[in-house]
Design a protein around this motif. Structure first.
Motif, PDB file in Angstrom:
ATOM      1  N   MET A 197       0.808  -1.348   0.025  1.00  0.00           N
ATOM      2  CA  MET A 197       0.092  -0.060  -0.055  1.00  0.00           C
ATOM      3  C   MET A 197       0.965   1.217   0.047  1.00  0.00           C
ATOM      4  O   MET A 197       1.800   1.379   0.947  1.00  0.00           O
ATOM      5  CB  MET A 197      -1.063  -0.024   1.037  1.00  0.00           C
ATOM      6  CG  MET A 197      -1.851   1.238   1.337  1.00  0.00           C
ATOM      7  SD  MET A 197      -3.253   1.199   2.508  1.00  0.00           S
ATOM      8  CE  MET A 197      -2.333   1.153   3.831  1.00  0.00           C
ATOM      9  N   LEU A 198       0.462   2.175  -0.910  1.00  0.00           N
ATOM     10  CA  LEU A 198       1.460   3.607  -1.033  1.00  0.00           C
ATOM     11  C   LEU A 198       0.458   4.458  -1.105  1.00  0.00           C
ATOM     12  O   LEU A 198      -0.955   4.401  -1.406  1.00  0.00           O
ATOM     13  CB  LEU A 198       2.273   3.186  -2.579  1.00  0.00           C
ATOM     14  CG  LEU A 198       3.257   2.313  -2.656  1.00  0.00           C
ATOM     15  CD1 LEU A 198       3.485   2.271  -4.155  1.00  0.00           C
ATOM     16  CD2 LEU A 198       4.185   2.554  -1.848  1.00  0.00           C
ATOM     17  N   HIS A 199       1.016   5.708  -0.502  1.00  0.00           N
ATOM     18  CA  HIS A 199       0.178   7.090  -0.386  1.00  0.00           C
ATOM     19  C   HIS A 199       1.022   8.020  -1.147  1.00  0.00           C
ATOM     20  O   HIS A 199       2.140   8.203  -1.276  1.00  0.00           O
ATOM     21  CB  HIS A 199       0.044   7.220   0.969  1.00  0.00           C
ATOM     22  CG  HIS A 199      -0.647   6.316   1.881  1.00  0.00           C
ATOM     23  ND1 HIS A 199      -2.076   6.120   1.899  1.00  0.00           N
ATOM     24  CD2 HIS A 199      -0.163   5.345   2.888  1.00  0.00           C
ATOM     25  CE1 HIS A 199      -2.568   5.177   2.756  1.00  0.00           C
ATOM     26  NE2 HIS A 199      -1.402   4.713   3.439  1.00  0.00           N
ATOM     27  N   GLY A 200       0.045   8.812  -1.619  1.00  0.00           N
ATOM     28  CA  GLY A 200       0.490   9.930  -2.517  1.00  0.00           C
ATOM     29  C   GLY A 200      -0.547  11.115  -2.803  1.00  0.00           C
ATOM     30  O   GLY A 200      -1.495  11.013  -2.292  1.00  0.00           O
ATOM     31  N   CYS A 201      -0.194  12.057  -3.733  1.00  0.00           N
ATOM     32  CA  CYS A 201      -1.012  13.193  -4.153  1.00  0.00           C
ATOM     33  C   CYS A 201      -1.386  13.061  -5.665  1.00  0.00           C
ATOM     34  O   CYS A 201      -0.335  12.423  -6.403  1.00  0.00           O
ATOM     35  CB  CYS A 201      -0.395  14.479  -3.616  1.00  0.00           C
ATOM     36  SG  CYS A 201       0.287  14.597  -2.058  1.00  0.00           S
ATOM     37  N   CYS A 202      -2.293  13.763  -5.921  1.00  0.00           N
ATOM     38  CA  CYS A 202      -2.441  13.793  -7.426  1.00  0.00           C
ATOM     39  C   CYS A 202      -2.844  15.166  -8.068  1.00  0.00           C
ATOM     40  O   CYS A 202      -3.246  15.940  -7.329  1.00  0.00           O
ATOM     41  CB  CYS A 202      -3.691  12.712  -7.519  1.00  0.00           C
ATOM     42  SG  CYS A 202      -3.850  11.143  -7.270  1.00  0.00           S
ATOM     43  N   LEU A 203      -2.453  15.291  -9.198  1.00  0.00           N
ATOM     44  CA  LEU A 203      -2.466  16.616  -9.903  1.00  0.00           C
ATOM     45  C   LEU A 203      -3.203  16.541 -10.948  1.00  0.00           C
ATOM     46  O   LEU A 203      -3.228  15.573 -11.915  1.00  0.00           O
ATOM     47  CB  LEU A 203      -1.089  16.984 -10.251  1.00  0.00           C
ATOM     48  CG  LEU A 203      -0.923  18.438 -10.795  1.00  0.00           C
ATOM     49  CD1 LEU A 203      -1.106  19.557  -9.823  1.00  0.00           C
ATOM     50  CD2 LEU A 203       0.506  18.761 -11.529  1.00  0.00           C
ATOM     51  N   ALA A 204      -4.513  17.092 -11.217  1.00  0.00           N
ATOM     52  CA  ALA A 204      -5.281  17.179 -12.297  1.00  0.00           C
ATOM     53  C   ALA A 204      -4.896  17.826 -13.725  1.00  0.00           C
ATOM     54  O   ALA A 204      -5.295  17.448 -14.628  1.00  0.00           O
ATOM     55  CB  ALA A 204      -6.642  17.356 -11.773  1.00  0.00           C
ATOM     56  N   GLY A 205      -4.296  18.916 -13.292  1.00  0.00           N
ATOM     57  CA  GLY A 205      -3.809  19.907 -14.482  1.00  0.00           C
ATOM     58  C   GLY A 205      -2.273  20.247 -14.099  1.00  0.00           C
ATOM     59  O   GLY A 205      -1.691  19.667 -14.028  1.00  0.00           O
TER      60      GLY A 205
END
Length: 210
Positions: A197-205
């Motif tokens: 299991m990994l955790h992170g952030c997302c960028l939509a643009g």
């Protein structure tokens, strides 16, 4: 009095008139800025704050992930700053049912990794290389314009799933902020101990593309 009553009844009958038409984070285009000018990005949400960056007058796909009054929080280089929402037009083509924004990327560190959709594959990049998980399915929560998503891809023992949630997120490596957090589950030969299991952030643009 009749005019006031009609206006009130119209607002109650039309939720779009009474509520915000978008859910953050989402993407905007710069609008109303002269061709020879720029839109300033400021350190704080006020017009007298330090300018830390700019957006071109024709910049598109600007991700806003928080608002304070008439100011929106965006990323500029390696930090976040504020722009006037007066000069941003909301895009209606970002969070469509059962789909992802074209340039959505999720990433994390310790170890460094990223995922992005390429066609019907979910591509997982990590320090040892790159893996492709076929048969990507994108699930949404059924709420119009909601950015919440679940991703499922892979086959047999090698599978990957991710849950993307609207939440302010930090990559711990820069002064940037993100509007989406991600929890990734990797199963099979590419995972430590068979499942990871990994955790992170997302960028939509992004910070603006012409």
């Amino acid at each position: 009095m009749k005019t006031l009553a009609f206006a009130l009844s119209l607002a109650l009958a039309s939720p779009a008139l009474a509520t915000q038409e978008y859910i953050l984070p989402t993407l905007f285009d710069v609008s109303g800025v002269a061709a020879d000018d720029v839109l300033n990005i400021r350190a704080e949400p006020n017009a007298s704050s330090e300018i830390i960056g700019t957006l071109a007058p024709d910049a598109t796909q600007i991700e806003v992930f928080e608002t304070r009054g008439n100011w929106g929080l965006v990323n500029s280089s390696e930090r976040s700053g504020w722009v006037s929402m007066r000069y941003l037009d909301y895009r209606t083509d970002v969070w469509e049912a059962g789909a992802l924004p074209e340039n959505l990327t999720c990433l994390g560190n310790e170890p460094f990794w990223s995922i992005a959709a390429e066609g019907s594959d979910l591509v997982f990049k990590h320090p040892e290389g790159e893996e492709r998980y076929p048969g990507l399915r994108v699930l949404d929560d059924g709420i119009p314009r909601s950015p919440r998503r679940a991703l499922v891809a892979g086959e047999g023992a090698n599978r990957m799933s991710a849950v993307i949630t609207p939440q302010i997120c930090s990559d711990t490596m820069s002064d940037m902020a993100y509007g989406l957090s991600a929890t990734l589950i990797v199963e099979g030969a590419h995972a430590r101990d068979g499942a990871q299991m990994l955790h992170g952030c997302c960028l939509a643009g992004g910070t603006g593309r012409n």
